[in-house]
Design a protein around this motif. Structure first.
Motif, PDB file in Angstrom:
ATOM      1  N   TYR A  14       0.847  -1.195   0.000  1.00  0.00           N
ATOM      2  CA  TYR A  14       0.000   0.000   0.000  1.00  0.00           C
ATOM      3  C   TYR A  14       0.884   1.248   0.000  1.00  0.00           C
ATOM      4  O   TYR A  14       1.845   1.301   0.751  1.00  0.00           O
ATOM      5  CB  TYR A  14      -0.907  -0.025   1.238  1.00  0.00           C
ATOM      6  N   PRO A  15       0.641   2.267  -0.823  1.00  0.00           N
ATOM      7  CA  PRO A  15      -0.528   2.488  -1.683  1.00  0.00           C
ATOM      8  C   PRO A  15      -0.256   2.195  -3.162  1.00  0.00           C
ATOM      9  O   PRO A  15      -0.953   2.739  -4.018  1.00  0.00           O
ATOM     10  CB  PRO A  15      -0.749   3.979  -1.492  1.00  0.00           C
ATOM     11  N   TRP A  16       0.707   1.326  -3.465  1.00  0.00           N
ATOM     12  CA  TRP A  16       1.165   1.234  -4.859  1.00  0.00           C
ATOM     13  C   TRP A  16       0.444   0.212  -5.724  1.00  0.00           C
ATOM     14  O   TRP A  16       0.713   0.130  -6.914  1.00  0.00           O
ATOM     15  CB  TRP A  16       2.684   1.012  -4.891  1.00  0.00           C
TER      16      TRP A  16
ATOM     17  N   GLU B 196      -3.101  -0.231  -5.554  1.00  0.00           N
ATOM     18  CA  GLU B 196      -4.536   0.055  -5.451  1.00  0.00           C
ATOM     19  C   GLU B 196      -5.095   0.257  -6.870  1.00  0.00           C
ATOM     20  O   GLU B 196      -4.313   0.489  -7.811  1.00  0.00           O
ATOM     21  CB  GLU B 196      -4.742   1.332  -4.626  1.00  0.00           C
TER      22      GLU B 196
ATOM     23  N   SER C 232      -6.282   2.686  -8.466  1.00  0.00           N
ATOM     24  CA  SER C 232      -5.886   3.905  -9.180  1.00  0.00           C
ATOM     25  C   SER C 232      -4.373   4.048  -9.310  1.00  0.00           C
ATOM     26  O   SER C 232      -3.905   4.925 -10.036  1.00  0.00           O
ATOM     27  CB  SER C 232      -6.459   5.134  -8.487  1.00  0.00           C
ATOM     28  N   THR C 233      -3.610   3.233  -8.578  1.00  0.00           N
ATOM     29  CA  THR C 233      -2.156   3.420  -8.604  1.00  0.00           C
ATOM     30  C   THR C 233      -1.392   2.233  -9.201  1.00  0.00           C
ATOM     31  O   THR C 233      -0.217   2.380  -9.539  1.00  0.00           O
ATOM     32  CB  THR C 233      -1.614   3.667  -7.177  1.00  0.00           C
TER      33      THR C 233
ATOM     34  N   ILE D 116      -2.184   6.923   8.481  1.00  0.00           N
ATOM     35  CA  ILE D 116      -1.244   7.482   7.491  1.00  0.00           C
ATOM     36  C   ILE D 116      -0.323   8.504   8.147  1.00  0.00           C
ATOM     37  O   ILE D 116       0.898   8.452   7.978  1.00  0.00           O
ATOM     38  CB  ILE D 116      -2.021   8.111   6.310  1.00  0.00           C
TER      39      ILE D 116
ATOM     40  N   ALA E 237      -4.530   6.227  -0.369  1.00  0.00           N
ATOM     41  CA  ALA E 237      -3.433   6.085  -1.340  1.00  0.00           C
ATOM     42  C   ALA E 237      -3.068   7.457  -1.921  1.00  0.00           C
ATOM     43  O   ALA E 237      -1.896   7.825  -1.974  1.00  0.00           O
ATOM     44  CB  ALA E 237      -3.845   5.129  -2.447  1.00  0.00           C
ATOM     45  N   ASN E 238      -4.081   8.207  -2.318  1.00  0.00           N
ATOM     46  CA  ASN E 238      -3.817   9.531  -2.913  1.00  0.00           C
ATOM     47  C   ASN E 238      -3.209  10.501  -1.897  1.00  0.00           C
ATOM     48  O   ASN E 238      -2.340  11.298  -2.240  1.00  0.00           O
ATOM     49  CB  ASN E 238      -5.107  10.123  -3.496  1.00  0.00           C
TER      50      ASN E 238
ATOM     51  N   THR F 175      -1.400   9.627   0.761  1.00  0.00           N
ATOM     52  CA  THR F 175      -0.026   9.175   1.033  1.00  0.00           C
ATOM     53  C   THR F 175       0.923   9.672  -0.058  1.00  0.00           C
ATOM     54  O   THR F 175       2.011  10.176   0.230  1.00  0.00           O
ATOM     55  CB  THR F 175       0.024   7.630   1.099  1.00  0.00           C
ATOM     56  N   ILE F 176       0.492   9.530  -1.306  1.00  0.00           N
ATOM     57  CA  ILE F 176       1.340   9.957  -2.432  1.00  0.00           C
ATOM     58  C   ILE F 176       1.568  11.475  -2.382  1.00  0.00           C
ATOM     59  O   ILE F 176       2.681  11.956  -2.579  1.00  0.00           O
ATOM     60  CB  ILE F 176       0.716   9.503  -3.772  1.00  0.00           C
TER      61      ILE F 176
ATOM     62  N   GLU G  19       4.018  12.309   0.366  1.00  0.00           N
ATOM     63  CA  GLU G  19       5.392  11.987  -0.066  1.00  0.00           C
ATOM     64  C   GLU G  19       5.954  13.093  -0.947  1.00  0.00           C
ATOM     65  O   GLU G  19       7.090  13.516  -0.779  1.00  0.00           O
ATOM     66  CB  GLU G  19       5.397  10.664  -0.841  1.00  0.00           C
TER      67      GLU G  19
END
Lengths: 216, 154
Positions: free
Chosen positions: A85-87, A89, A91-92, B37, B136-137, B139-140, B143
């Protein structure tokens, strides 16, 4: 009278069984080697690409691949997604093998893949659809009892393919597929008797055998 | 380092005549997501209530997380066989002493085919996927922006 109806129903049930046709396919693009102890993970294509692979199909595939072999270590899909996570998912996640190098630039992903000895990702696409349906069933109940009468049927197609991605080479080394078409029927003389063509579970069985055959 | 989080309950109004109203209790699922997160990025983030006094310290950033929009579609509304959920958060990062202020819009989307699931479970799965996507969004984005955040709190 009731006994005759019951006998007729049983006779009909033995005469009408659901039928299904299975087609499997395999294509190997490059030579490859899976060494004992290496790991594989099965992922499904994202719904952002229009893919509709069902959760229960992925569960079935994971279970079958784990149960039927001890050559490779299978990392369960959900565990892999949580670990990375989050790679990975919807959308990713990488949409094709060509996108893999971009992911491996991240040290954390590269190190985790090495630690888990993951050599291949199997990317699943496909779904089960109902093509056509027809017939009619009607049920009624009264003071003296109830019952159904009629006949209904429908055609299902479960078509899935698995693309095997080599993580070191960032390329597709092969594809396997399984497509099952089947007709389900429900005849009803007093009691409706569903005779279902289990196309999805047959496709799961077919595709897992194809994947195992590919790596054998 | 501080943040403000909310507990949310959603109640839909009847859009279609044949559509029953939905009551969705998120409880602290949003809070847990952002807690997890932020705990991954920072040591000991402090939770701050909306009414709390500002910190007497320059080396912090207040992260104010607000659920801006929650939208969902049911199979009957969308004339298909899936539940779709869309979340939009507005995340405001501030440190007035250092004139730092950034506003991010973070979205998350999830969808779930009804297939063999009952409608409650399908919607729950779609919400779970939307929350994971939001995470996820976020977290990205964290980063990407980490260097500028660190330059403020150091």
């Amino acid at each position: 009278m009731h006994r005759n109806i019951l006998l007729s129903s049983l006779l009909l049930m033995t005469l009408i069984t659901s039928c299904s046709t299975t087609r499997v396919d395999e294509e190997v693009n490059l030579p490859f080697q899976l060494i004992e102890g290496q790991s594989i993970v099965v992922l499904s294509d994202s719904y952002h690409t229009g893919n509709k692979t069902e959760i229960d199909f992925m569960d079935c595939l994971n279970k079958n691949l784990k149960r039927k072999q001890n050559k490779f270590n299978l990392i369960p899909t959900n565990q892999f997604k949580n670990d990375f996570y989050p790679w990975f998912e919807p959308s990713t996640a990488p949409q094709n093998a060509e996108q893999l190098p971009k992911f491996f630039k991240r040290e954390i992903i590269k190190n985790k893949l090495e630690k888990l000895k993951i050599k291949y990702i199997i990317n699943i696409t496909g779904e089960t659809t109902t093509n056509s349906s027809s017939g009619a069933l009607s049920c009624a109940a009264g003071p003296g009892g109830g019952g159904c009468f009629g006949f209904a049927w429908w055609d299902d197609t479960s078509s899935y393919s698995a693309s095997v991605w080599d993580l070191n080479e960032a390329t597709v080394i092969g594809n396997v597929s399984a497509s099952v078409t089947g007709t389900s029927v429900i005849p009803a003389i007093v009691i409706p008797i569903p005779i279902l063509a289990r196309t999805q579970s047959n496709a799961c069985e077919g595709l897992s055998n194809q994947i195992l055959g590919f790596f054998s | 380092m501080m943040k403000t989080l909310l507990t949310i309950v959603f109640k839909s109004t009847n859009i279609e005549k044949n559509e029953s109203p939905w009551m969705i209790e998120f409880n602290d699922s949003h809070k847990k997501l952002f807690d997890k997160i932020l705990n991954g990025f920072f040591n000991d983030p402090i939770q701050m209530e909306t009414s709390s006094e500002p910190l007497n310290d320059n080396n912090y950033i207040v992260i104010n997380i607000k659920l801006d929009k929650f939208e969902f579609l049911t199979p009957s509304l969308a004339s298909n066989d899936k539940y779709s959920v869309w979340l939009k958060y507005n995340i405001l990062l501030t440190n007035p002493e250092r004139e730092y202020s950034k506003s991010w819009d973070i979205t998350g989307y999830g969808e779930q085919e009804t297939a063999s699931l009952n409608q409650n479970q399908a919607l729950i799965n779609a919400i779970d996927l939307a929350l994971r996507d939001t995470g996820a969004n976020f977290t990205i984005k964290m980063e990407e922006e980490m260097e500028s955040i660190i330059s403020v709190i150091e």
